[in-house]
Scaffold this motif. Structure first.
Motif, PDB file in Angstrom:
ATOM      1  N   ASN A  91      -0.445  -5.667   7.383  1.00 41.53           N
ATOM      2  CA  ASN A  91      -0.795  -4.449   6.645  1.00 41.53           C
ATOM      3  C   ASN A  91      -2.291  -4.298   6.367  1.00 41.53           C
ATOM      4  OD1 ASN A  91      -1.299  -6.139   4.463  1.00 41.53           O
ATOM      5  ND2 ASN A  91       0.580  -5.614   3.392  1.00 41.53           N
ATOM      6  N   THR A  93      -4.258  -5.907   4.392  1.00 41.59           N
ATOM      7  CA  THR A  93      -4.741  -6.158   3.029  1.00 41.59           C
ATOM      8  C   THR A  93      -5.309  -7.568   2.923  1.00 41.59           C
ATOM      9  OG1 THR A  93      -2.565  -6.904   2.284  1.00 41.59           O
ATOM     10  CG2 THR A  93      -3.101  -4.562   1.959  1.00 41.59           C
ATOM     11  N   ALA A 115      -8.023  -3.582   0.139  1.00 46.54           N
ATOM     12  CA  ALA A 115      -7.703  -2.943   1.420  1.00 46.54           C
ATOM     13  C   ALA A 115      -8.962  -2.203   1.879  1.00 46.54           C
ATOM     14  CB  ALA A 115      -6.523  -2.008   1.281  1.00 46.54           C
ATOM     15  N   THR A 119      -4.637   0.535   4.471  1.00 48.76           N
ATOM     16  CA  THR A 119      -3.501  -0.217   4.993  1.00 48.76           C
ATOM     17  C   THR A 119      -3.039   0.430   6.300  1.00 48.76           C
ATOM     18  OG1 THR A 119      -1.947   1.075   3.666  1.00 48.76           O
ATOM     19  CG2 THR A 119      -2.738  -0.990   2.713  1.00 48.76           C
TER      20      THR A 119
END
Length: 159
Positions: A91, A93, A115, A119
């Motif tokens: 994702n 992050t 982030a 994302t």
């Protein structure tokens, strides 16, 4: 606390622990122990050799209610006793722990989810359609980060 970075909020929580930074560092850089403190990460498996350091890769098993899913991570910052961060490949992050000594010999711990590039589309879609909405999921993440720090504090202060 939240602030926006890269189209996704910076999530952050903090606490003070009555243990020196070296002791806190030893626990947060042990992925198996850290996974057990999270209310979402059930287990973490180190891929390759140990000890953990810059570049170490892990596979994490996450759970939220009946949903279970894996994520892959790589340690991207490793500054002994001050900064530990890993990037979730799935994702985009970055999860981190910043440590600072306190005047009383303890440690101020800041836990963040960053982030910087936002994302992934897949992550946004899953949060929106499966995990109750992006804002709801982010709020849940902040609460979970607080739980992680409470458990870390309890474990280290009763040792």
């Amino acid at each position: 606390m939240t602030a926006t970075t890269g189209n996704a909020p910076l999530l952050e929580t903090e606490t003070e622990i009555d243990a020196p930074p070296e002791t806190v560092w030893a626990l947060i850089t042990d992925p198996r122990a850290l996974g057990g403190l999270s209310d979402q990460v059930l287990r973490t498996h180190v891929v390759g050799t140990e000890p953990v350091g810059l570049g170490t890769r892990t596979v994490n098993i996450n759970r939220r209610g009946p949903l279970v899913w894996p994520t892959r991570a790589k340690v991207v910052r490793f500054e002994p006793t001050t900064d530990y961060a890993f990037r979730i490949k799935d994702n985009a992050t970055i999860w981190s722990f910043a440590l600072a000594p306190t005047a009383t010999g303890g440690t101020h711990v800041t836990h963040r989810r960053e982030a910087p590039t936002g994302t992934t589309k897949v992550s946004k879609m899953l949060q929106a359609k499966v995990l109750g909405g992006i804002e709801e999921f982010d709020h849940e993440m902040v609460l979970g980060m607080g739980v992680t720090l409470q458990r870390l504090k309890a474990l280290l202060e009763t040792s």
